[in-house]
Design an enzyme around this catalytic site. Sequence first.
Site, PDB file in Angstrom:
ATOM      1  N   ARG A 153     -37.919  29.429  14.669  1.00  0.00           N
ATOM      2  CA  ARG A 153     -37.504  30.054  13.410  1.00  0.00           C
ATOM      3  C   ARG A 153     -37.732  29.260  12.141  1.00  0.00           C
ATOM      4  O   ARG A 153     -37.779  29.819  11.057  1.00  0.00           O
ATOM      5  CB  ARG A 153     -36.027  30.453  13.499  1.00  0.00           C
TER       6      ARG A 153
ATOM      7  N   ASP B 104     -37.994  31.365  27.148  1.00  0.00           N
ATOM      8  CA  ASP B 104     -36.591  31.015  27.012  1.00  0.00           C
ATOM      9  C   ASP B 104     -36.029  30.665  28.386  1.00  0.00           C
ATOM     10  O   ASP B 104     -36.592  31.069  29.404  1.00  0.00           O
ATOM     11  CB  ASP B 104     -35.786  32.164  26.395  1.00  0.00           C
TER      12      ASP B 104
HETATM   13  O1  1CP Z   1     -36.342  34.328  17.021  1.00  0.00           O
HETATM   14  C1  1CP Z   1     -35.148  34.188  17.362  1.00  0.00           C
HETATM   15  O2  1CP Z   1     -34.201  34.469  16.613  1.00  0.00           O
HETATM   16  C2  1CP Z   1     -34.871  33.685  18.747  1.00  0.00           C
HETATM   17  C3  1CP Z   1     -34.564  32.242  18.753  1.00  0.00           C
HETATM   18  C4  1CP Z   1     -35.035  31.659  20.081  1.00  0.00           C
HETATM   19  C5  1CP Z   1     -36.223  30.909  20.283  1.00  0.00           C
HETATM   20  C6  1CP Z   1     -37.280  30.561  19.261  1.00  0.00           C
HETATM   21  C7  1CP Z   1     -34.402  31.776  21.326  1.00  0.00           C
HETATM   22  C8  1CP Z   1     -33.161  32.511  21.621  1.00  0.00           C
HETATM   23  N1  1CP Z   1     -35.146  31.110  22.269  1.00  0.00           N
HETATM   24  C9  1CP Z   1     -36.267  30.573  21.683  1.00  0.00           C
HETATM   25  C10 1CP Z   1     -37.362  29.832  22.343  1.00  0.00           C
HETATM   26  C11 1CP Z   1     -37.005  28.709  23.232  1.00  0.00           C
HETATM   27  N2  1CP Z   1     -35.805  28.523  23.875  1.00  0.00           N
HETATM   28  C12 1CP Z   1     -37.879  27.646  23.617  1.00  0.00           C
HETATM   29  C13 1CP Z   1     -39.361  27.523  23.258  1.00  0.00           C
HETATM   30  C14 1CP Z   1     -39.560  27.065  21.850  1.00  0.00           C
HETATM   31  C15 1CP Z   1     -39.969  25.634  21.681  1.00  0.00           C
HETATM   32  O3  1CP Z   1     -39.244  24.717  22.122  1.00  0.00           O
HETATM   33  O4  1CP Z   1     -41.007  25.396  21.049  1.00  0.00           O
HETATM   34  C16 1CP Z   1     -37.132  26.792  24.449  1.00  0.00           C
HETATM   35  C17 1CP Z   1     -37.610  25.481  25.070  1.00  0.00           C
HETATM   36  C18 1CP Z   1     -35.848  27.352  24.606  1.00  0.00           C
HETATM   37  C19 1CP Z   1     -34.816  26.789  25.464  1.00  0.00           C
HETATM   38  C20 1CP Z   1     -33.407  27.265  25.346  1.00  0.00           C
HETATM   39  N3  1CP Z   1     -32.934  28.532  25.147  1.00  0.00           N
HETATM   40  C21 1CP Z   1     -32.282  26.422  25.532  1.00  0.00           C
HETATM   41  C22 1CP Z   1     -32.362  24.972  25.919  1.00  0.00           C
HETATM   42  C23 1CP Z   1     -32.720  24.091  24.770  1.00  0.00           C
HETATM   43  C24 1CP Z   1     -31.611  23.917  23.754  1.00  0.00           C
HETATM   44  O5  1CP Z   1     -31.893  24.225  22.580  1.00  0.00           O
HETATM   45  O6  1CP Z   1     -30.528  23.457  24.120  1.00  0.00           O
HETATM   46  C25 1CP Z   1     -31.129  27.205  25.391  1.00  0.00           C
HETATM   47  C26 1CP Z   1     -29.694  26.766  25.477  1.00  0.00           C
HETATM   48  C27 1CP Z   1     -31.546  28.550  25.149  1.00  0.00           C
HETATM   49  C28 1CP Z   1     -30.694  29.763  24.992  1.00  0.00           C
HETATM   50  C29 1CP Z   1     -30.987  30.422  23.717  1.00  0.00           C
HETATM   51  N4  1CP Z   1     -32.026  31.272  23.523  1.00  0.00           N
HETATM   52  C30 1CP Z   1     -32.094  31.653  22.209  1.00  0.00           C
HETATM   53  C31 1CP Z   1     -31.028  30.998  21.536  1.00  0.00           C
HETATM   54  C32 1CP Z   1     -30.700  31.151  20.081  1.00  0.00           C
HETATM   55  C33 1CP Z   1     -30.351  30.217  22.476  1.00  0.00           C
HETATM   56  C34 1CP Z   1     -29.154  29.296  22.214  1.00  0.00           C
HETATM   57  C35 1CP Z   1     -27.878  30.061  22.349  1.00  0.00           C
HETATM   58  C36 1CP Z   1     -26.676  29.149  22.195  1.00  0.00           C
HETATM   59  O7  1CP Z   1     -26.532  28.526  21.131  1.00  0.00           O
HETATM   60  O8  1CP Z   1     -25.864  29.063  23.127  1.00  0.00           O
END
Ligand code: 1CP
Length: 358
Positions: A34, A80
Amino acid sequence: MTRFAPLQNDLLLRALLRQPVKATPVWLMRQAGRYLPEYRALRERAGSFLALAKNPALATEVALQPLERYPLDAAILFSDILTIPDAMGLELFFTEGEGPKFRRPLKDEKTVLALTPPDLAQLQYVFDAVTQTRVALGGRVPLIGFAGSPWTLACYMVEGGSSSDFHRVKAMLYDRPDLMHHLLATNASAVATYLNAQIGAGAQAVMLFDTWGGILADGAYQQFSLNYMRQVIGQLQREQDGARIPVVIFTRGGGQWLEDIAASGADAIGLDWTVNLAQARHRVGQQVALQGNLDPAVLFTQPEVIRAEARKVLASFGQPELGVGHVFNLGHGIPPNVPPEAVSTLIEAVRENNGRKV
Ligand code: 1CP
């Protein structure tokens, strides 16, 4: 014979295996996402995050976006961690401004016991995205595949989404450890199969995101999170096309368990920003590489501060030529409202400090 172009930049793979490198490799957790206007534009066109993630051609485009801007040393699959529970029938969805949610969370014993491993065919879009991203990279840098840890997946599956305290899933752990072990064993086998399929599709390193391991009590962490990551690692295919596939474990808030994590069979430990790097190296010895761990909040400061803080992280590791096994990263993902210029400043600072051209 490999199906893919030869790798031109193997700094990440070498550092993760603690081999000497000319410079410290750098990539950033959540490097696609984002904070990039081009990501937001593509998401707009696709309609939603899930529409992006489930379309391999678009997921490939997003994974490459940060590499078009910054000279990073790795790409990470755009997907994700919640794809697995989605494919297990929990039905992932997102509502505007809120985090991920499940339509059918695991709310009682019956739903936990009814859970079955995901049908891999339903996750084919992920494996296609891996292959297409690897092809599109053309060997520029290695591609990292990933999954959530069995425990972190269980957190979302039981809560039905994110939570500020995770009391439901923790209550289940204390009330019904038998049920929790059943859920974690199911998740562990799903994660192992899923990561092996990513490796088969072209992932050159894999990372387990244990974002919520750090909320567990000492003892519970080892039993309910680390134990199942160890099971996953034990089932992973560690070589593909003649190359070793390094495995990284990132437990956010896991600083007090580094010795245990180092003994899990992982090649590297991802560290959050609360950990003192020199002490971490001392504690784990030469067993594993370390990845991290700049506080992501530094990206909200002035360029001078970003440069100084990056240098501090690098200095605490010593000489990359000596095989110290360091991969520069943040201590957690890039926050969504970081200015893209701050990321430029950071990457340039890391490269300059290593004597690389910026
Ligand atoms: O566009 C949007 O609004 C969606 C936001 C988004 C994105 C860009 C989500 C939803 N997921 C992702 C991609 C993502 N998620 C990646 C690939 C991007 C990159 O690293 O270049 C990866 C590795 C993840 C991994 C992920 N998803 C984690 C583990 C890493 C961390 O940040 O701790 C976790 C906990 C998630 C769950 C998740 N998916 C999305 C969100 C906003 C969340 C977090 C929810 C929360 O806060 O509990």
